[in-house]
Design a protein around this motif. Structure first.
Motif, PDB file in Angstrom:
ATOM      1  N   GLU A  66       0.839  -1.207   0.000  1.00 26.92           N
ATOM      2  CA  GLU A  66       0.000   0.000   0.000  1.00 26.92           C
ATOM      3  C   GLU A  66       0.865   1.244   0.000  1.00 26.92           C
ATOM      4  N   ARG A  67       1.928   1.223   0.812  1.00 23.55           N
ATOM      5  CA  ARG A  67       2.778   2.412   0.941  1.00 23.55           C
ATOM      6  C   ARG A  67       3.462   2.749  -0.369  1.00 23.55           C
ATOM      7  N   VAL A  68       3.950   1.741  -1.049  1.00 26.78           N
ATOM      8  CA  VAL A  68       4.598   1.975  -2.339  1.00 26.78           C
ATOM      9  C   VAL A  68       3.605   2.595  -3.317  1.00 26.78           C
ATOM     10  N   ALA A  69       2.380   2.088  -3.340  1.00 30.47           N
ATOM     11  CA  ALA A  69       1.366   2.626  -4.250  1.00 30.47           C
ATOM     12  C   ALA A  69       1.010   4.067  -3.898  1.00 30.47           C
ATOM     13  N   THR A  70       0.861   4.355  -2.601  1.00 27.35           N
ATOM     14  CA  THR A  70       0.527   5.717  -2.179  1.00 27.35           C
ATOM     15  C   THR A  70       1.648   6.682  -2.536  1.00 27.35           C
ATOM     16  N   LEU A  71       2.868   6.263  -2.330  1.00 29.24           N
ATOM     17  CA  LEU A  71       3.993   7.127  -2.674  1.00 29.24           C
ATOM     18  C   LEU A  71       4.087   7.327  -4.181  1.00 29.24           C
ATOM     19  N   GLU A  73       1.763   6.893  -6.654  1.00 29.96           N
ATOM     20  CA  GLU A  73       0.644   7.551  -7.330  1.00 29.96           C
ATOM     21  C   GLU A  73       0.204   8.837  -6.642  1.00 29.96           C
ATOM     22  N   GLY A  74       0.488   8.952  -5.339  1.00 27.23           N
ATOM     23  CA  GLY A  74       0.024  10.130  -4.610  1.00 27.23           C
ATOM     24  C   GLY A  74       1.089  11.159  -4.347  1.00 27.23           C
ATOM     25  N   ALA A  75       2.297  10.719  -3.957  1.00 24.96           N
ATOM     26  CA  ALA A  75       3.326  11.668  -3.536  1.00 24.96           C
ATOM     27  C   ALA A  75       4.288  12.058  -4.646  1.00 24.96           C
ATOM     28  N   VAL A  76       4.732  11.094  -5.436  1.00 26.30           N
ATOM     29  CA  VAL A  76       5.756  11.372  -6.442  1.00 26.30           C
ATOM     30  C   VAL A  76       5.337  12.472  -7.416  1.00 26.30           C
ATOM     31  N   PRO A  77       4.082  12.501  -7.916  1.00 30.80           N
ATOM     32  CA  PRO A  77       3.710  13.589  -8.831  1.00 30.80           C
ATOM     33  C   PRO A  77       3.828  14.976  -8.204  1.00 30.80           C
ATOM     34  N   VAL A  78       3.658  15.060  -6.890  1.00 31.29           N
ATOM     35  CA  VAL A  78       3.802  16.342  -6.196  1.00 31.29           C
ATOM     36  C   VAL A  78       5.277  16.712  -6.037  1.00 31.29           C
ATOM     37  N   LEU A  79       6.115  15.715  -5.851  1.00 33.69           N
ATOM     38  CA  LEU A  79       7.506  15.969  -5.499  1.00 33.69           C
ATOM     39  C   LEU A  79       8.395  16.296  -6.693  1.00 33.69           C
ATOM     40  N   LEU A  80       8.273  15.555  -7.775  1.00 34.97           N
ATOM     41  CA  LEU A  80       9.208  15.715  -8.882  1.00 34.97           C
ATOM     42  C   LEU A  80       9.169  17.140  -9.445  1.00 34.97           C
ATOM     43  N   GLY A  81      10.344  17.757  -9.520  1.00 33.26           N
ATOM     44  CA  GLY A  81      10.471  19.111 -10.039  1.00 33.26           C
ATOM     45  C   GLY A  81      10.243  20.202  -9.016  1.00 33.26           C
ATOM     46  N   ALA A  82       9.701  19.857  -7.849  1.00 32.08           N
ATOM     47  CA  ALA A  82       9.434  20.857  -6.818  1.00 32.08           C
ATOM     48  C   ALA A  82      10.718  21.212  -6.074  1.00 32.08           C
ATOM     49  N   ASP A  83      10.673  22.311  -5.327  1.00 32.39           N
ATOM     50  CA  ASP A  83      11.822  22.763  -4.552  1.00 32.39           C
ATOM     51  C   ASP A  83      11.833  22.031  -3.211  1.00 32.39           C
ATOM     52  N   ALA A  84      12.833  21.199  -3.004  1.00 27.02           N
ATOM     53  CA  ALA A  84      12.908  20.411  -1.772  1.00 27.02           C
ATOM     54  C   ALA A  84      13.110  21.279  -0.545  1.00 27.02           C
ATOM     55  N   ARG A  85      13.602  22.499  -0.720  1.00 27.85           N
ATOM     56  CA  ARG A  85      13.817  23.368   0.434  1.00 27.85           C
ATOM     57  C   ARG A  85      12.508  23.761   1.108  1.00 27.85           C
ATOM     58  N   ASP A  86      11.452  23.894   0.315  1.00 24.38           N
ATOM     59  CA  ASP A  86      10.192  24.402   0.864  1.00 24.38           C
ATOM     60  C   ASP A  86       9.388  23.235   1.430  1.00 24.38           C
ATOM     61  N   ILE A  87       9.846  22.721   2.560  1.00 23.74           N
ATOM     62  CA  ILE A  87       9.208  21.544   3.158  1.00 23.74           C
ATOM     63  C   ILE A  87       7.774  21.844   3.540  1.00 23.74           C
ATOM     64  N   GLY A  88       7.521  23.016   4.080  1.00 14.68           N
ATOM     65  CA  GLY A  88       6.155  23.375   4.474  1.00 14.68           C
ATOM     66  C   GLY A  88       5.194  23.370   3.305  1.00 14.68           C
ATOM     67  N   ALA A  89       5.618  23.962   2.179  1.00 13.74           N
ATOM     68  CA  ALA A  89       4.743  24.007   1.005  1.00 13.74           C
ATOM     69  C   ALA A  89       4.490  22.604   0.460  1.00 13.74           C
ATOM     70  N   LEU A  90       5.515  21.771   0.440  1.00 14.42           N
ATOM     71  CA  LEU A  90       5.333  20.407  -0.055  1.00 14.42           C
ATOM     72  C   LEU A  90       4.405  19.604   0.851  1.00 14.42           C
ATOM     73  N   ARG A  91       4.527  19.790   2.153  1.00 13.18           N
ATOM     74  CA  ARG A  91       3.602  19.108   3.068  1.00 13.18           C
ATOM     75  C   ARG A  91       2.165  19.566   2.837  1.00 13.18           C
ATOM     76  N   ARG A  92       1.990  20.862   2.637  1.00 13.56           N
ATOM     77  CA  ARG A  92       0.625  21.362   2.387  1.00 13.56           C
ATOM     78  C   ARG A  92       0.053  20.776   1.111  1.00 13.56           C
ATOM     79  N   ARG A  93       0.868  20.665   0.075  1.00  8.49           N
ATOM     80  CA  ARG A  93       0.385  20.094  -1.185  1.00  8.49           C
ATOM     81  C   ARG A  93       0.078  18.605  -1.024  1.00  8.49           C
ATOM     82  N   LEU A  94       0.937  17.904  -0.299  1.00  8.95           N
ATOM     83  CA  LEU A  94       0.711  16.478  -0.077  1.00  8.95           C
ATOM     84  C   LEU A  94      -0.541  16.232   0.753  1.00  8.95           C
ATOM     85  N   THR A  95      -0.717  16.987   1.810  1.00  6.83           N
ATOM     86  CA  THR A  95      -1.899  16.767   2.657  1.00  6.83           C
ATOM     87  C   THR A  95      -3.178  17.164   1.925  1.00  6.83           C
ATOM     88  N   ALA A  96      -3.110  18.226   1.123  1.00  9.37           N
ATOM     89  CA  ALA A  96      -4.301  18.626   0.367  1.00  9.37           C
ATOM     90  C   ALA A  96      -4.683  17.560  -0.648  1.00  9.37           C
TER      91      ALA A  96
END
Length: 389
Positions: A66-71, A73-96
């Motif tokens: 389940e975790r691999v699938a969630t990461l 299909e759910g997390a990787v599209p948000v992460l790739l190309g994003a700025d890793a420094r902005d942890i708060g913004a990435l968390r907000r996008r992931l939780t939304a």
């Protein structure tokens, strides 16, 4: 290489690996047995730097799929190309993106566990970019002291079998507090507590963890029994872990209680922190929202005068992250499972090291550890990677 703080860290690649170590003797808990140790590791690369994190996948046995699938299909599209420094913004996008699905699924826990692995990897990457240990990066800039170089640990994983052996092993290694697993019936539970006390001696603190095994009336009865046997606090005594139920048990017995490994969001933690029933709050860096949530809970616990004791029943990365958070925020205890676990002792270089009742906080950049690729190879059951186009 130190990356200037004003430069972005675009995420070029995400990798997820799952490692497994079958156990010759399954670990019994009140709700299930753990037949294999598993670690789901998230790796986030930006240029030459890679941050690593862990997502808790102990239960059920198929949780890692389940975790691999969630990461993926759910997390990787948000992460790739994003700025890793902005942890708060990435968390907000992931939780939304993910939490509404978790609510409809009726399983917000797995979503937070996935986010935890991502969050931990992002913080490790941030520490490596700054060439600073994670604890130093997390410490309040106006704090009076530098982060601790070691943090106090208690020995967990004791019982329901091998109680005397494990308790004696822990005391020989310098642990000054033990936590026993209970929830197997009153007669068995009392025998476990008595055996641990006899093996450890009177100078060692004794805690107990029921893993939500009891109804409220059962918890009232058993917490009174535990109190009479010198147990200093009981973790998750009530099925469902409802705050009102914990408060009832505490009011009836006076037993200090501990909880947090199954509490999600800072708002929820704050309600537990405000209760006199909860003596220790226990966020898990690999499970309840990552480094970000654990740090926030630690600071809130200090403001409320509640004990901050990070939970950890995962591998080397989760334990190392807990040590950094505990060092930055101050902690009464960090949990350290003393049963055999190759994914704690063999997965990273250096492995977590505890002696004299304390766990050394790595001094290298970020988490201060790397994957031991040679040893990890034989433990790998899944590996996948995704790159930015």
């Amino acid at each position: 290489m130190t990356v200037p703080s004003w430069m972005p860290l675009p995420i070029d690649e995400v990798r997820v690996r799952v490692f497994e170590a079958p156990l010759p003797d399954p670990v019994r808990m009140s709700f299930a047995a753990l037949a294999s140790r598993r670690a789901c590791v998230v790796e986030i690369r930006s240029g030459d730097l890679t941050g690593i994190g862990e997502s808790w996948v102990n239960h059920p046995a198929w949780a890692w799929r389940e975790r691999v699938a969630t990461l993926e299909e759910g997390a990787v599209p948000v992460l790739l190309g994003a700025d890793a420094r902005d942890i708060g913004a990435l968390r907000r996008r992931l939780t939304a993106r993910l939490l509404p699905l978790g609510r409809q699924w009726g399983a917000p826990g797995p979503v937070w566990q996935a986010i935890s692995g991502v969050d931990m990897a992002l913080w490790d990457l941030a520490g490596k970019a700054a060439r600073r240990p994670l604890a130093a990066l997390l410490a309040a800039p106006d704090g009076p002291d530098a982060p601790l170089q070691e943090v106090p640990v208690y020995a967990s994983g004791i019982g329901p079998d091998r109680v005397e052996e494990l308790a004696e092993r822990a005391v020989a290694r310098g642990f000054r507090a033990l936590k026993v697993k209970i929830g197997f019936g009153e007669e068995r539970d009392v025998a476990i507590v008595r055996a641990a006390r006899a093996a450890a001696g009177d100078g060692v603190a004794l805690f107990a963890d029921a893993n939500q095994a009891w109804s409220v009336p059962e918890a009232v009865r058993m917490c009174a029994v535990l109190r009479d046997h010198g147990v200093q606090w009981c973790e998750e005594p009530v099925d469902g872990n409802a705050l009102a139920d914990l408060e009832h048990v505490h009011a009836e017995t006076g037993m200090p209680l501990a909880t947090g490994e199954n509490v999600y969001t800072l708002d929820a933690f704050t309600r537990y922190l405000a209760s006199p029933a909860v003596a220790h709050v226990q966020p898990d860096t690999a499970k309840t929202g990552g480094v970000t949530t654990a740090l926030a809970v630690g600071r809130a616990a200090a403001a409320h005068g509640t004990g901050f004791s990070p939970h950890c029943y995962s591998g080397a990365l989760g334990l190392t992250a807990a040590a950094h958070v505990a060092a930055a925020a101050g902690a009464a205890w960090v949990e350290l499972d003393v049963r055999d676990d190759p994914l704690r002792t063999e997965l990273t270089v250096p492995p977590p090291e505890a002696s004299g009742g304390a766990l050394r906080v790595p001094s290298g950049p970020g988490l201060g550890v790397t994957i031991d690729e040679e040893r990890a190879a034989s433990r790998t059951v899944h590996s996948a990677r995704w790159t930015a186009r």
